[in-house]
Design an enzyme around this catalytic site. Structure first.
Site, PDB file in Angstrom:
ATOM      1  N   CYS A 121       0.821  -1.226   0.000  1.00 62.24           N
ATOM      2  CA  CYS A 121       0.000   0.000   0.000  1.00 62.24           C
ATOM      3  C   CYS A 121       0.849   1.268   0.000  1.00 62.24           C
ATOM      4  CB  CYS A 121      -0.930   0.005   1.211  1.00 62.24           C
ATOM      5  SG  CYS A 121      -1.899  -1.494   1.354  1.00 62.24           S
ATOM      6  N   HIS A 267      -3.069   6.999   3.080  1.00 61.11           N
ATOM      7  CA  HIS A 267      -3.536   5.713   2.554  1.00 61.11           C
ATOM      8  C   HIS A 267      -4.899   5.434   3.189  1.00 61.11           C
ATOM      9  CE1 HIS A 267      -4.019   1.643   1.524  1.00 61.11           C
ATOM     10  NE2 HIS A 267      -3.650   1.148   2.695  1.00 61.11           N
ATOM     11  N   ASN A 297     -10.333   0.037   0.740  1.00 59.18           N
ATOM     12  CA  ASN A 297      -8.876   0.116   0.668  1.00 59.18           C
ATOM     13  C   ASN A 297      -8.427  -0.389  -0.708  1.00 59.18           C
ATOM     14  OD1 ASN A 297      -6.129  -0.341   0.871  1.00 59.18           O
ATOM     15  ND2 ASN A 297      -6.213  -1.222   2.915  1.00 59.18           N
TER      16      ASN A 297
END
Ligand code: UT7
Length: 406
Positions: A121, A267, A297
């Site tokens: 990520c 993020h 996500n």
């Protein structure tokens, strides 16, 4: 390609941005029919309401390509002006060739180097930094940086602790060298591989290729092959700690204080992680760009998608200071201070728009043509005429060949 011996200071500015998400929406209510969960639990524990899931014809490369085209359009840059293409992803089209090479081919970016970057990520922050440093050093002028994922393909749809969290999508930026101060001002990139067991995807690789796949009991002794596993609580703790530390370090490295920062683009993993980071940094949560209620996500794509939406809706304005901050598998984490430099999309030139469209069409044809030519050459080589073909193929083609062989 820029010369390597510049004297004036160089800055790397984001001049184009784009995003692409699949049309298919998977809501929390839809998930109630798949695993033992509830809309209330997901919203209260994560902030997510829905996420996008790639259709059969969509993939990391197709989403990357759509986002990249938008970013080139906004920057009014031609594919032939790109020197470097980086795709940050944990769900590449293949182990190799890289997804970036496919994008290079589909765009017709014939003078660009291309590679994928794996930092989970945090990948987009790593990739943007690589591109920015190459620009600042003067080794290149223009780069395309993409964060893209089709996480849905690697989710364990029987594991309610992971499958409710992730979604698919891509975000892309065009980064360009300029003498105007601003752009990427500082970076913090970190890794702690001792946390490699906290989240990952065991799949074909130098260690796991021989591990049998099907038929193993779900006894919790090992994660299923090709499926994501995660220790959510530990990752949560790690995330809240590193977000604060890396943001403060990046801001200090840029010679700024937290009072100078207009936006944090984090993020998008969990709204509670964002809220905790805001509290730890003593900032109002409104200063954090968040869209995870709509996309979940999206791993390496989450930061560029959030950035793109915030620029498009006018929240991010020229001269503002942003901090991008990410964390994820590896473990990896990182932060970057960016001073936004452009007021909006570049003034479009009709000729460049036409040349871009032409480049995409020609790229497809050229690619097919090259493959056909290679196949024909191979057939010819194996045929009775092969000896003659090899004789001519060995002849020097031009002066540089002759020099090389002497
Ligand atoms: O991109 C970077 C990687 N990912 C992350 O950053 C994720 C970081 N972690 C998190 O966001 C959170 O830890 C989760 C959202 C994954 C989990 O939230 P949590 O508040 O930490 O829940 P928990 O793991 O402490 O579980 C609490 C309870 C458990 O039940 P018991 O043991 O208390 O009876 C779980 O089994 O919630 C249960 N649970 C669920 N219940 C309904 C876990 N997942 C679900 C679910 N629906 N989907």
């Amino acid at each position: 390609m820029a010369a390597n011996h510049r004297t004036a200071p160089r800055y790397a500015h984001v001049v184009g941005w784009g995003m692409a998400v699949p049309d298919r929406v998977l809501t929390n209510l839809d998930l109630e029919a798949i695993v033992d969960t509830s809309d209330t639990w997901i919203r209260e524990r994560t902030g997510i309401r829905e996420r996008r899931i790639a259709g059969e014809d969509e993939s990391t490369a197709s989403l990357s390509f759509a986002a990249a085209r938008q970013a080139l359009e906004v920057a009014d840059v031609l594919p032939s002006e790109l020197d470097m293409i980086i795709v940050a992803t944990s769900t590449p089209e293949h182990i190799f060739p890289s997804t970036a090479s496919l994008i290079q081919d589909w765009l017709g970016a014939s003078t660009a180097g291309a590679f994928d970057l794996s930092a989970a990520c945090t990948g987009f922050i790593y990739a943007l930094n690589m591109a920015a440093q190459a620009i600042i050093s003067g080794s290149i002028d223009t780069a395309l940086v993409v964060g893209a994922e089709t996480m849905s393909r690697l989710l364990d749809w029987e594991d309610r602790t992971t499958c409710i969290l992730f979604g698919d999508g891509a975000g892309a930026v065009v980064v360009r060298g300029s003498e105007m101060p601003g752009g990427v001002l500082s970076n913090v990139l970190r890794s702690d591989g001792s946390g490699c067991d906290l989240l990952g995807v065991p799949t074909v690789g130098s260690r796991d290729a021989a591990v049998p796949d099907a038929g193993l009991p779900r006894d919790g002794t090992r994660p299923p092959m090709h499926k994501m596993y995660m220790n959510g609580r530990e990752v949560f703790r790690f995330a809240t700690r590193v977000m604060k530390d890396s943001v403060l370090e990046a801001v200090e490295k840029a010679g700024l204080t937290m009072d100078d920062i207009d936006w944090i683009v984090p993020h998008q993993a969990n709204q509670r992680i964002i809220a905790r980071a805001a509290k730890n940094l003593n900032l109002p949560e409104e200063r954090f760009i968040s869209n995870l209620d709509r996309y979940g996500n999206t791993s390496a794509a989450s930061i560029p998608i959030a950035l793109c939406e915030a620029v498009n809706d006018g929240r991010i304005q020229p001269e503002q200071y942003l901090v991008l901050v990410g964390f994820g598998g590896g473990l990896t984490w990182g932060a970057m201070v960016l001073q936004w430099g452009v007021a909006g999309p570049a003034e479009q030139t009709a000729i460049k728009r036409y040349r871009r469209e032409f480049s995409y069409t020609v790229a497809r044809t050229r690619s097919r043509f090259s493959r056909t030519l290679r196949r024909l050459a191979e057939l010819l080589n194996r045929s009775p005429l092969g000896g003659l073909y090899r004789f001519f193929d060995r002849l020097p083609h031009d002066a540089s060949d002759q020099e090389g062989s002497s």
